[in-house]
Design a protein around this motif. Structure first.
Motif, mmCIF file in Angstrom:
data_model
loop_
_atom_site.group_PDB
_atom_site.id
_atom_site.type_symbol
_atom_site.label_atom_id
_atom_site.label_comp_id
_atom_site.label_asym_id
_atom_site.label_seq_id
_atom_site.Cartn_x
_atom_site.Cartn_y
_atom_site.Cartn_z
ATOM 1 N N THR A 168 0.841 -1.203 0.000
ATOM 2 C CA THR A 168 0.000 0.000 0.000
ATOM 3 C C THR A 168 0.874 1.250 0.000
ATOM 4 O O THR A 168 1.775 1.387 0.814
ATOM 5 N N ASP A 169 0.586 2.152 -0.913
ATOM 6 C CA ASP A 169 1.283 3.444 -0.989
ATOM 7 C C ASP A 169 0.458 4.459 -0.197
ATOM 8 O O ASP A 169 -0.534 4.995 -0.703
ATOM 9 N N GLU A 209 0.246 8.186 -1.718
ATOM 10 C CA GLU A 209 -0.647 8.329 -2.865
ATOM 11 C C GLU A 209 -2.103 8.173 -2.458
ATOM 12 O O GLU A 209 -2.974 8.888 -2.951
ATOM 13 N N ARG A 236 9.528 1.957 3.755
ATOM 14 C CA ARG A 236 8.994 2.834 2.721
ATOM 15 C C ARG A 236 7.708 3.506 3.178
ATOM 16 O O ARG A 236 7.491 4.700 2.964
ATOM 17 N N GLN A 237 6.835 2.748 3.859
ATOM 18 C CA GLN A 237 5.576 3.316 4.318
ATOM 19 C C GLN A 237 5.786 4.371 5.398
ATOM 20 O O GLN A 237 5.071 5.369 5.437
ATOM 21 N N GLU A 296 6.701 7.378 3.613
ATOM 22 C CA GLU A 296 5.494 7.964 3.026
ATOM 23 C C GLU A 296 4.726 8.787 4.057
ATOM 24 O O GLU A 296 4.148 9.827 3.722
#
Length: 196
Positions: free
Chosen positions: A66-67, A70, A97-98, A101
């Motif tokens: 899940t991004d 975005e 990465r999350q 984000e």
């Protein structure tokens, strides 16, 4: 100016009831929040955040791919209503990465993010999400609870399988009070030295 908050505590410290309370406080004032929860945690039900007190509320499931940036950006631009806060339950399950984000949501979209989760696992090692939140959060706060065995502050968690404490195995095993107990450092050590 928005901030990334990491609010951590052991099992039974009230993290989920706190996130439900924060969401309610925003919404009571007519403000919009997005609430995320890991898709792998279905103890209360799919796509729900729930506390041991019985309170639940719907949440957006988060998978490893899940991004978050975005998703929040699309929600912000497509809804016509400003998102006042992003809330993340069980944030220890996020990947690096999350977590990055989440920092982009704060820095580029100017939306505060509050991530709630465990800091360390049953082996007393940091989760990937917790490690990266400790590195990247603007503000870090401990949500406290007491040891299952004594009156000290709990800082660790003991996992049990079929009633037997273990300190080896896969890091992620979704469970509740039968599987995990909050303990202080002394009682954690005594658990594996035969003292409890």
């Amino acid at each position: 100016m928005a901030h990334l908050y990491f609010k951590y505590g052991t099992m039974n410290s009230g993290k989920s009831i706190e996130i439900i309370k924060v969401a309610h406080n925003y919404e009571e004032q007519g403000k919009r929040v997005l609430l995320f929860t890991p898709a792998i945690d279905t103890r209360i039900g799919a796509n729900l955040v729930g506390s041991r007190t019985g309170l639940t509320r719907p949440a957006i499931p988060v998978e490893a791919g899940t991004d978050l940036f975005e998703l929040v950006r699309r929600e912000q631009s497509g809804s016509g209503q400003r998102i006042s806060c992003v809330l993340v339950d069980e944030a220890q399950f996020l990947n690096k990465r999350q977590v990055l984000e989440l920092t982009w949501i704060v820095d580029e979209l100017d939306i505060p993010v509050m991530a709630f989760g465990l800091k360390n696992d049953f082996r007393n090692e940091l989760f990937e999400g917790s490690y990266n939140l400790l590195v990247n959060a603007d503000k870090i706060e401990e949500i406290k609870t007491i040891c299952w065995h004594c009156d000290r502050k709990a800082t660790m968690v003991v996992r049990s399988i079929d009633g037997v404490p273990v300190n080896e195995g896969d890091q992620i095993m979704i469970g509740g009070n039968d599987d995990y107990k909050p303990v202080c450092r002394s009682c954690y050590r005594k658990t594996f030295q035969g003292g409890l």
